[in-house]
Enzyme design. Structure first.
Site, mmCIF file in Angstrom:
data_model
loop_
_atom_site.group_PDB
_atom_site.id
_atom_site.type_symbol
_atom_site.label_atom_id
_atom_site.label_comp_id
_atom_site.label_asym_id
_atom_site.label_seq_id
_atom_site.Cartn_x
_atom_site.Cartn_y
_atom_site.Cartn_z
ATOM 1 N N TYR A 62 0.828 -1.154 -0.010
ATOM 2 C CA TYR A 62 -0.010 0.176 -0.030
ATOM 3 C C TYR A 62 0.920 1.266 0.006
ATOM 4 C CZ TYR A 62 -4.048 -3.070 1.267
ATOM 5 O OH TYR A 62 -5.085 -4.006 1.189
ATOM 6 N N HIS A 125 -0.617 -11.628 -0.714
ATOM 7 C CA HIS A 125 -1.304 -10.823 -1.151
ATOM 8 C C HIS A 125 -1.539 -10.859 -2.871
ATOM 9 C CE1 HIS A 125 -2.504 -6.333 -1.423
ATOM 10 N NE2 HIS A 125 -3.566 -6.919 -1.425
#
Length: 312
Positions: A62, A125
């Site tokens: 992120y 992820h």
């Protein structure tokens, strides 16, 4: 009223029904359309740490680690992770590198940013960026995640991704304790139904993300025409408008219905809600506690877009 604290599958961890999502806090205007100043991001995390939310989700990827850096500063300001609080992060590749060695480096980077020596929960992820065979091969990311868990650097491991058939393959490996699915179990999309069933069958905890479809079910059709990070199809926009009208007739905010659609599903342990400012935390807690009449749910179900509009 919902059960606010819930077991996270068979992990032995208890988490809040709402999980704080932190992608927004990385300030990624290209993805979300606006910037989030560092001080506001830190204040948002400090608000989360004060309760009643006891579950926070972030990722190495992120904002190239900016979310984790800001969370680390908030943890330092708050005096560390509160007792009973579950902080989860995710391993991300560097470019095209999603090797076992990269998984190890990704975790090391995360721990340094967060100021921690270990995490309660660590996810693989978006494994759709590589093939299933590569992910599960010797020396690959799944093998390294298992090793990291065995070493105690992560108490538990999970997988977080999109395509439901692929996610089900990962669930059925038996290696993962927690699953994140996103955008695929909402008022507008039911494509994750078989995946939720498979997870329940295997005793894998489900964390449902993007229950607002990327924002439109929170902001409403007048404020947004984007669904799942792209321009919404006219059928989807019509469905949102119909749901807005149905909620208005019952005196229920649309975001409360969108959130509780996920919270009320017994297969789902926690629902991720992204926050960009401290007051959003309190709004989401209020939406989770909003009383919703039972006869609203079949009205909303009748407005569901056709499966051709689902993400699958």
């Amino acid at each position: 009223m919902i059960d606010w604290q819930r077991p996270l599958g068979g992990t032995g961890l208890d988490v809040s029904a709402v999980c704080a999502g932190t992608a927004l806090l990385a300030s990624m205007p290209k993805a979300f359309g606006y910037e989030v100043p560092e001080e506001r991001a830190i204040a948002t995390v400090v608000r989360v740490l004060a309760g009643p939310i006891t579950f926070l989700d972030t990722s190495n990827g992120y904002g190239d680690g900016e979310s984790e850096r800001r969370i680390g500063k908030a943890l330092a300001r708050a005096g560390g992770v509160p007792e009973g609080f579950v902080l989860a992060t995710k391993v991300d590749p560097a470019g095209a590198d999603f090797s076992g060695a990269r998984v190890r480096r990704s975790l090391e980077e995360s721990l340094e940013r967060l100021g921690l020596s270990r995490v309660p929960l660590l996810y693989l992820h978006d494994p759709e960026r590589i093939s299933f065979d590569d992910a599960t091969a010797r020396g690959g990311p799944v093998e390294e995640l298992v090793r990291i868990r065995d070493e105690g650097l992560a108490e538990h491991i999970g997988v977080a991704g999109g395509p439901v058939e692929l996610m089900e393959r990962f669930v059925r490996t038996g290696e993962f304790e927690v699953l994140i699915t996103h955008n695929r179990w909402t008022l507008l999309d039911r494509s994750a139904g078989p995946l939720l069933d498979a997870a329940a069958e295997r005793g894998v905890a489900v964390v449902n993300a993007a229950c607002f479809g990327g924002g439109i079910l929170a902001k409403g059709s007048a404020a947004s025409d984007r669904y799942a990070y792209r321009t919404a199809h006219p059928e989807v926009l019509d469905a949102v408008r119909g749901m807005e009208a149905a909620c208005a007739r019952h005196g229920v905010p649309l975001p409360a219905a969108a959130l509780q659609f996920s919270l009320r599903d017994p297969r789902i342990a926690s629902t991720v809600v992204g926050f960009s400012r401290p007051e959003r935390v309190d709004e989401s807690v209020a939406h989770a506690d909003t009383e919703i009449p039972e006869d609203l749910w079949p009205e909303l179900d009748a407005l569901l877009p056709s499966s051709e509009r689902w993400l699958h």
